[in-house]
Design a protein around this motif. Structure first.
Motif, PDB file in Angstrom:
ATOM      1  N   PHE A  69       1.572  -0.182  -0.232  1.00 44.33           N
ATOM      2  CA  PHE A  69       1.349   0.316  -1.594  1.00 44.33           C
ATOM      3  C   PHE A  69       2.621   0.199  -2.431  1.00 44.33           C
ATOM      4  N   CYS A  94      -3.367  -6.178  -1.758  1.00 40.14           N
ATOM      5  CA  CYS A  94      -3.586  -4.741  -1.926  1.00 40.14           C
ATOM      6  C   CYS A  94      -4.240  -4.127  -0.694  1.00 40.14           C
ATOM      7  N   VAL A 108      -5.904  -1.339  -0.572  1.00 39.60           N
ATOM      8  CA  VAL A 108      -7.220  -0.779  -0.876  1.00 39.60           C
ATOM      9  C   VAL A 108      -8.286  -1.858  -0.751  1.00 39.60           C
ATOM     10  N   SER A 148     -10.005  -0.325   2.450  1.00 41.83           N
ATOM     11  CA  SER A 148     -10.595   0.930   1.979  1.00 41.83           C
ATOM     12  C   SER A 148     -11.780   1.378   2.824  1.00 41.83           C
ATOM     13  N   ARG A 208      -6.104   8.876   4.745  1.00 44.72           N
ATOM     14  CA  ARG A 208      -6.789   8.949   3.456  1.00 44.72           C
ATOM     15  C   ARG A 208      -5.849   9.481   2.370  1.00 44.72           C
ATOM     16  N   PHE A 237      -3.729   6.650   1.188  1.00 46.67           N
ATOM     17  CA  PHE A 237      -4.478   5.810   0.251  1.00 46.67           C
ATOM     18  C   PHE A 237      -4.580   6.488  -1.110  1.00 46.67           C
ATOM     19  N   GLU A 238      -4.849   7.770  -1.116  1.00 49.62           N
ATOM     20  CA  GLU A 238      -4.940   8.501  -2.380  1.00 49.62           C
ATOM     21  C   GLU A 238      -3.630   8.410  -3.161  1.00 49.62           C
ATOM     22  N   ILE A 244      -3.271   4.889  -4.591  1.00 47.89           N
ATOM     23  CA  ILE A 244      -4.148   4.692  -5.743  1.00 47.89           C
ATOM     24  C   ILE A 244      -3.584   5.424  -6.953  1.00 47.89           C
ATOM     25  N   LEU A 268     -10.678  -3.761  -8.505  1.00 52.51           N
ATOM     26  CA  LEU A 268     -10.905  -3.683  -7.066  1.00 52.51           C
ATOM     27  C   LEU A 268     -12.270  -4.257  -6.695  1.00 52.51           C
TER      28      LEU A 268
END
Length: 185
Positions: A66, A104, A106, A110, A121, A124-125, A128, A154
């Motif tokens: 990320f 990416c 995600v 994802s 998770r 990932f949050e 994002i 996305l």
């Protein structure tokens, strides 16, 4: 043979980098610890000296991915006359579509992450959130608008990777870019 602390630290960073690539290429469940360590050119036995679990490595790897993706998007935005358009064009591009293992997290992971640990998770949050913050900062859009833009980006990238027909894949990308850029005007 025992390695120095400096070499051990370099090895750990290398494993995280390799894991980021391998996870995006194979999915979290598509590659095991032994294969990850082999891809890094290290022994399987060294894994648990550095990471308590594969999940802990996954969290660290996606955090790194990320950060790298956010840095690439920031770099293209800083030098552009229209920063948000530059972000959109970079993200929804054939080059990004074709670089699953370098793109990416995600878009690549994802679906795996939805079944992951709360720590994964959360990583990932946070990633994002970073993308959304970047679009708000450089795009002059609201957070809600950034969410809609990113969801479209996305979705287009994911769909373009899913279809077999290369013409349709390109059409998905170009249609999404055109739609998002028209919205901005």
């Amino acid at each position: 043979m025992k390695v120095s602390r400096e070499q051990a630290a370099r090895n750990r960073v290398h494993v995280v980098d390799v894991a980021g690539t391998q996870f995006r290429k194979h999915g979290f469940d598509g590659i095991g610890v032994a294969d990850l360590m082999n891809a890094a050119g290290l022994t399987h036995g060294g894994f648990y000296n550095n990471f308590p679990s594969k999940d802990a490595l996954a969290v660290e790897a996606v955090e790194r991915v990320f950060a790298e993706t956010r840095d690439r998007l920031r770099e293209v935005a800083v030098g552009a006359a229209d920063p948000l358009a530059a972000i959109i064009r970079l993200y929804i591009s054939p080059e990004h579509r074709d670089a699953l293992e370098a793109g990416c997290a995600v878009a690549a992971l994802s679906q795996d992450a939805t079944r992951g640990s709360p720590e994964l998770r959360s990583a990932f949050e946070a990633g994002i959130e970073g993308y959304l913050d970047l679009m708000v900062e450089f795009g002059g859009v609201s957070r809600g608008q950034a969410m809609a833009i990113y969801a479209t980006m996305l979705g287009a990238l994911t769909l373009s990777r899913t279809v077999v027909d290369p013409v349709m894949s390109d059409e998905i990308l170009s249609s999404a870019v055109e739609s998002l850029l028209r919205r901005k005007e």
